[in-house]
Enzyme design. Structure first.
Site, PDB file in Angstrom:
ATOM      1  N   GLU A 127      10.994  -6.005  -9.569  1.00  0.00           N
ATOM      2  CA  GLU A 127      10.492  -4.899 -10.009  1.00  0.00           C
ATOM      3  C   GLU A 127      11.264  -4.056 -10.659  1.00  0.00           C
ATOM      4  O   GLU A 127      11.961  -3.229 -10.048  1.00  0.00           O
ATOM      5  CB  GLU A 127       9.913  -4.095  -8.636  1.00  0.00           C
ATOM      6  CG  GLU A 127       8.893  -4.929  -7.772  1.00  0.00           C
ATOM      7  CD  GLU A 127       7.956  -4.156  -6.852  1.00  0.00           C
ATOM      8  OE1 GLU A 127       6.791  -4.394  -6.832  1.00  0.00           O
ATOM      9  OE2 GLU A 127       8.612  -3.114  -6.129  1.00  0.00           O
ATOM     10  N   HIS A 172      12.987  -2.257  -1.201  1.00  0.00           N
ATOM     11  CA  HIS A 172      12.017  -1.885  -2.377  1.00  0.00           C
ATOM     12  C   HIS A 172      12.833  -0.483  -3.000  1.00  0.00           C
ATOM     13  O   HIS A 172      13.500   0.142  -2.529  1.00  0.00           O
ATOM     14  CB  HIS A 172      10.838  -1.074  -1.632  1.00  0.00           C
ATOM     15  CG  HIS A 172       9.810  -0.956  -2.892  1.00  0.00           C
ATOM     16  ND1 HIS A 172       9.895   0.268  -3.699  1.00  0.00           N
ATOM     17  CD2 HIS A 172       8.734  -1.596  -3.148  1.00  0.00           C
ATOM     18  CE1 HIS A 172       8.997   0.017  -4.295  1.00  0.00           C
ATOM     19  NE2 HIS A 172       8.225  -0.677  -4.268  1.00  0.00           N
ATOM     20  N   GLY A 178       4.656   2.205 -11.113  1.00  0.00           N
ATOM     21  CA  GLY A 178       3.864   3.253 -10.905  1.00  0.00           C
ATOM     22  C   GLY A 178       3.621   4.267 -12.121  1.00  0.00           C
ATOM     23  O   GLY A 178       2.972   5.374 -12.242  1.00  0.00           O
ATOM     24  N   TRP A 216       1.160  -1.104  -0.082  1.00  0.00           N
ATOM     25  CA  TRP A 216       0.028  -0.058   0.016  1.00  0.00           C
ATOM     26  C   TRP A 216       0.899   1.258   0.043  1.00  0.00           C
ATOM     27  O   TRP A 216       0.289   2.331  -0.167  1.00  0.00           O
ATOM     28  CB  TRP A 216      -0.952  -0.123   1.178  1.00  0.00           C
ATOM     29  CG  TRP A 216      -2.016  -1.025   1.315  1.00  0.00           C
ATOM     30  CD1 TRP A 216      -1.955  -2.212   0.298  1.00  0.00           C
ATOM     31  CD2 TRP A 216      -3.248  -1.296   2.230  1.00  0.00           C
ATOM     32  NE1 TRP A 216      -3.062  -3.013   0.672  1.00  0.00           N
ATOM     33  CE2 TRP A 216      -3.703  -2.741   1.640  1.00  0.00           C
ATOM     34  CE3 TRP A 216      -3.545  -0.593   3.067  1.00  0.00           C
ATOM     35  CZ2 TRP A 216      -4.776  -2.942   2.399  1.00  0.00           C
ATOM     36  CZ3 TRP A 216      -4.712  -0.857   4.002  1.00  0.00           C
ATOM     37  CH2 TRP A 216      -5.203  -2.318   3.458  1.00  0.00           C
ATOM     38  N   GLY A 241       1.447  -2.398  -6.330  1.00  0.00           N
ATOM     39  CA  GLY A 241       1.142  -1.156  -5.630  1.00  0.00           C
ATOM     40  C   GLY A 241      -0.450  -0.642  -5.915  1.00  0.00           C
ATOM     41  O   GLY A 241      -1.015  -1.080  -5.023  1.00  0.00           O
ATOM     42  N   GLY A 242      -0.397   0.289  -6.700  1.00  0.00           N
ATOM     43  CA  GLY A 242      -1.528   0.958  -6.825  1.00  0.00           C
ATOM     44  C   GLY A 242      -2.839   0.233  -6.962  1.00  0.00           C
ATOM     45  O   GLY A 242      -3.896   0.571  -6.224  1.00  0.00           O
ATOM     46  N   SER A 281       3.151  -1.848 -12.082  1.00  0.00           N
ATOM     47  CA  SER A 281       2.035  -1.692 -12.662  1.00  0.00           C
ATOM     48  C   SER A 281       1.053  -3.044 -13.211  1.00  0.00           C
ATOM     49  O   SER A 281       0.566  -2.925 -14.102  1.00  0.00           O
ATOM     50  CB  SER A 281       2.269  -0.804 -14.285  1.00  0.00           C
ATOM     51  OG  SER A 281       3.120   0.180 -13.981  1.00  0.00           O
TER      52      SER A 281
HETATM   53  P1  13P Z   1       2.693  -0.430  -8.800  1.00  0.00           P
HETATM   54  O1  13P Z   1       1.874  -1.498  -8.746  1.00  0.00           O
HETATM   55  O2  13P Z   1       1.890   0.819  -8.250  1.00  0.00           O
HETATM   56  O3  13P Z   1       3.526   0.109 -10.184  1.00  0.00           O
HETATM   57  O4  13P Z   1       3.747  -0.603  -7.503  1.00  0.00           O
HETATM   58  C1  13P Z   1       4.591  -1.500  -7.794  1.00  0.00           C
HETATM   59  C2  13P Z   1       5.375  -1.658  -6.601  1.00  0.00           C
HETATM   60  O5  13P Z   1       6.200  -0.681  -6.294  1.00  0.00           O
HETATM   61  C3  13P Z   1       4.899  -2.705  -5.624  1.00  0.00           C
HETATM   62  O6  13P Z   1       6.040  -2.975  -4.673  1.00  0.00           O
END
Ligand code: 13P
Length: 254
Positions: A164, A94, A170, A10, A231-232, A210
């Site tokens: 990642e 991260h 993002g 989150w 993430g989002g 993403s």
């Molecule tokens: P998004 O899914 O928002 O691109 O973020 C990925 C992330 O950094 C999860 O740790």
């Protein structure tokens, strides 16, 4: 067989009341999907409330970071023993921590060791920048992040790795399933060099960047990809539940 994992990071989103509402909105559906390991990683201040809400459920809790010392004069930091009663997992290394808060490979290595010492399972994040990707340095960067983070760490199946690529986080510009799978194979073979072939086959390696309900199928259809760090889309109950639902159905059919 590696049990698939979908983890929701989150990040620095949701106040306490919003976190509670989000857990309540997604929990009934998540509870039905227990062939997938489901992990929620809310901000620190919402861990206790989330823990209460998921009591009796097989949904797991993770923290987004921690310091490697167990206590002391480290203003603003959270220690492994503070988390070990609450969480099963902790996200470490991260790219936002590396890029914005100066976390080095050495610090990530200390954190991985501290996590094991206190019974927490690391979700170790690695990934290359856009510049590294465009100059064909992905493999070198990711392999060196893995080697550094696992230096002096004994083989264990309690490790989760999240690949990642920074350029995909993002941005709405996810990697392709094939790209992610190729780098994840490289990560697995790097772990095989460190720990041996059989331990490397037990490690779950996720894709992150993403991921949404619209593209999860492309990733999860790849046999090398064991899940996603989201993430989002993990902030939207329907989207997150859809990601878990599709993962359950695609992985159970394969
Ligand atoms: P998004 O899914 O928002 O691109 O973020 C990925 C992330 O950094 C999860 O740790």
């Amino acid at each position: 067989m590696r049990k698939p994992i979908i983890a929701g990071n989150w990040k620095m989103n949701t106040r306490l009341d919003e976190a509670v509402a989000l857990v309540k909105a997604m929990l009934p559906e998540l509870n039905r999907l227990d062939t997938v390991e489901r992990v929620l990683c809310p901000p620190f201040i919402s861990l206790t409330a989330t823990k209460e809400l998921i009591k009796g459920s097989s949904v797991k809790l993770g923290a987004q970071n921690m310091y490697f010392k167990d206590k002391g004069a480290y203003t603003g930091e959270i220690s492994p023993p503070m988390l070990s009663d609450l969480c099963d997992f902790v996200i470490l290394g991260h790219s936002e921590r590396r890029q914005l808060f100066g976390e080095t490979d050495d610090m990530v290595n200390s954190k991985v060791k501290a996590a094991y010492e206190f019974g927490l399972k690391p979700i170790l994040c690695v990934g290359e920048s856009l510049a590294d990707n465009e100059t064909n340095r992905t493999e070198a960067i990711v392999a060196s992040q893995i080697r550094a983070a696992l230096s002096g760490v004994a083989a264990t199946d309690q490790l989760v790795v999240a690949y990642e690529p920074i350029w995909a986080i993002g941005t709405g510009k996810a990697a392709t399933g094939k790209q992610a799978s190729a780098t994840i194979s490289l990560i697995r073979s790097t772990i095989a060099q460190l720990w041996g072939e059989s331990p490397s086959q037990a490690i779950r390696i996720l894709y992150g960047g993403s991921v949404t309900g619209d593209n999860i199928a492309e990733f999860i259809s790849e046999p090398e990809i064991d899940g996603a760090l989201v993430g989002g889309a993990s902030l939207k109950a329907d989207d997150f539940a859809s990601i878990v639902r599709q993962t359950a159905s695609i992985k159970s059919a394969s």
